[in-house]
Write an enzyme that holds these catalytic residues in place. Structure first.
Site, PDB file in Angstrom:
ATOM      1  N   GLY A   9       0.891  -1.317  -0.171  1.00 14.97           N
ATOM      2  CA  GLY A   9       0.214  -0.168  -0.086  1.00 14.97           C
ATOM      3  C   GLY A   9       0.901   1.208   0.049  1.00 14.97           C
ATOM      4  O   GLY A   9       2.243   1.377   0.195  1.00 14.97           O
ATOM      5  N   GLN A  77       2.588  -6.457  -6.569  1.00 10.10           N
ATOM      6  CA  GLN A  77       1.610  -6.763  -7.172  1.00 10.10           C
ATOM      7  C   GLN A  77       1.417  -4.234  -7.250  1.00 10.10           C
ATOM      8  O   GLN A  77       0.989  -2.996  -6.719  1.00 10.10           O
ATOM      9  CB  GLN A  77       0.848  -6.140  -4.712  1.00 10.10           C
ATOM     10  N   GLY A  82      -6.949  -4.811  -3.633  1.00  8.37           N
ATOM     11  CA  GLY A  82      -7.608  -5.150  -2.588  1.00  8.37           C
ATOM     12  C   GLY A  82      -6.611  -6.509  -1.290  1.00  8.37           C
ATOM     13  O   GLY A  82      -6.117  -7.030  -1.998  1.00  8.37           O
ATOM     14  N   GLY A 135     -14.197  -5.112  11.284  1.00  4.22           N
ATOM     15  CA  GLY A 135     -15.291  -6.786  11.011  1.00  4.22           C
ATOM     16  C   GLY A 135     -15.250  -7.852  11.661  1.00  4.22           C
ATOM     17  O   GLY A 135     -14.453  -7.996  12.795  1.00  4.22           O
ATOM     18  N   ASN A 161     -12.060  -9.234  13.492  1.00  7.54           N
ATOM     19  CA  ASN A 161     -11.345  -9.537  12.601  1.00  7.54           C
ATOM     20  C   ASN A 161     -10.175  -9.118  12.626  1.00  7.54           C
ATOM     21  O   ASN A 161     -10.110  -8.196  12.909  1.00  7.54           O
ATOM     22  CB  ASN A 161     -12.011  -9.702  11.172  1.00  7.54           C
ATOM     23  N   HIS A 313      19.594  24.214  18.542  1.00  6.31           N
ATOM     24  CA  HIS A 313      19.525  24.507  20.018  1.00  6.31           C
ATOM     25  C   HIS A 313      18.250  25.335  20.080  1.00  6.31           C
ATOM     26  O   HIS A 313      17.505  26.511  19.722  1.00  6.31           O
ATOM     27  CB  HIS A 313      20.918  25.411  21.008  1.00  6.31           C
TER      28      HIS A 313
END
Length: 401
Positions: A9, A77, A82, A135, A161, A313
């Protein structure tokens, strides 16, 4: 057994910290978040498959072709579609049972162990006080998975989940037949539903350890606090000059330097090459990154200072994240508390979000610089390479879009 780690991602909710690095490479304590995920799974896997996408070359360079003696395979990917699509990219490599973990979630080793011990296909679940944002897992009378419903208004159970799974290789056939969801993605929960429809049993692996999705900037601070809270001893392996006070647990890595008059109140980690003081005050869950500089009469509290960053500083930085190569001019001060004592809000993908944190300072992208005597308000983001003028008061985000 393989460990498939999803790390493709872009991490847009974490901007500006991800504008020049993939989210799994954000530092948590003394190592990247992705390394902590690999550490958690190393005891139960024989090899890793890391699914990359955004700035994948950075991940390959950081991890290499082996990790803790386990070979690491990388698959790409290129067009994220998804979670099921991401898992499916591992099909050319994986030929035995495997666990699936997310590359941006802080978990304990007991999680992959629970999945490995469950046998067959398994989903990890944990008890939460309010499951409506997750979930929600339902179980059959025999304790196996009955179904997962996303963010229900009336949750059937309090089991959330965790988003980590174990599969047999034939799951790739089900992934190939997984339809697009209403969100326009191929989701692994849909794949699980297909398995259940075919009468395939899915175990529910109970987990009650750390589960922290590091998806937004303040969650990097929470992850750092969580990890540093496990420090149990003080190790002063670098140079500690006379008149330095260290109250543990504090780690000073080889090659780091604490200059005279510095006071460190842990938990804190001072990375190799870092230079702190003289007369600096470092406190809270703070990490001063490799080759970073915290100068004379500077106070840094509960903050992540990344590699090569410098705080000039007579500055104060609290509850903040400073990206690589940030340079704060002398007298730069960061506010980390609202006057009304309400929790600080921060912009995430153009939406103001309540962080739930009473104290939160600045989130600063790589290479940003402030002029002397700059004041930065609580919950402000400075984008990559941003500049402020001497004496500037920054009360709103300055981002490179």
């Amino acid at each position: 057994m393989y460990g498939v780690v999803l790390a493709a991602g872009r991490g847009t909710r974490m901007r500006p910290l991800t504008d020049r690095r993939p989210k799994p490479l954000l530092p948590v304590g003394d190592r990247p978040l992705l390394a902590r995920v690999l550490d958690a799974a190393a005891a139960v896997v024989d090899a890793f498959v890391v699914v990359t996408g955004y700035r994948g070359a950075d991940i390959r360079e950081a991890i290499g072709d082996s990790y803790r003696g386990r070979p690491v395979h990388f698959v790409e990917q290129a067009d994220p579609q998804g979670t099921a699509h991401a898992v499916g990219q591992a099909a050319p490599v994986v030929d035995e049972r495997f666990v699936v973990l997310n590359g941006d979630v802080l978990v304990d080793p007991s999680l992959p162990r629970a999945l490995a011990d469950a046998g067959g296909t398994a989903v990890a679940a944990t008890e939460v006080a309010d499951p409506r944002s997750y979930g929600v897992v339902s179980t059959a009378p025999d304790g196996t998975l009955a179904g997962i419903v996303e963010k229900p208004a009336d949750p059937p159970t309090s089991l959330a989940n965790v988003g980590c799974y174990a599969f047999e290789p034939d799951v790739f056939e089900y992934i190939d037949r997984t339809p697009v969801s209403d969100r326009g993605e191929y989701e692994i929960t849909t794949t699980l539903a297909r398995l259940l429809d075919d009468g395939r049993p899915v175990s529910v692996a109970s987990y009650d350890g750390t589960w922290l999705d590091v998806g937004r900037p303040w969650e990097l601070l929470t992850a750092t606090e969580t990890v540093l809270d496990t420090l149990e001893e003080t190790r002063l392996e670098g140079t500690v000059e006379p008149n330095v006070q260290v109250h543990g647990p504090v780690v000073v890595e080889p090659g780091a330097r604490l200059r005279s008059g510095t006071y460190v109140d842990g938990p804190a980690v001072i990375r190799s090459g870092a230079d702190v003081g003289p007369n600096a005050y470092v406190r809270g869950a703070t990490v001063v990154g490799p080759d970073a500089r915290v100068g004379n009469a500077v106070e840094v509290k509960n903050t992540v200072v990344m590699r090569d960053a410098s705080v000039g500083h007579q500055s104060y930085v609290g509850d903040s994240v400073l990206g690589r190569g940030v340079n704060f001019g002398a007298g730069t001060n960061v506010a980390n508390l609202r006057h009304d004592d309400a929790s600080v809000r921060l912009t995430v993908k153009d939406t103001r979000v309540d962080t739930g944190r009473r104290k939160l300072g600045a989130i600063v992208g790589d290479g940003a610089k402030t002029g002397i005597n700059t004041s930065i308000n609580a919950g402000v983001r400075l984008g990559v390479g941003e500049r402020t003028a001497p004496g500037a008061v920054v009360s709103r985000d300055r981002m490179n879009e």
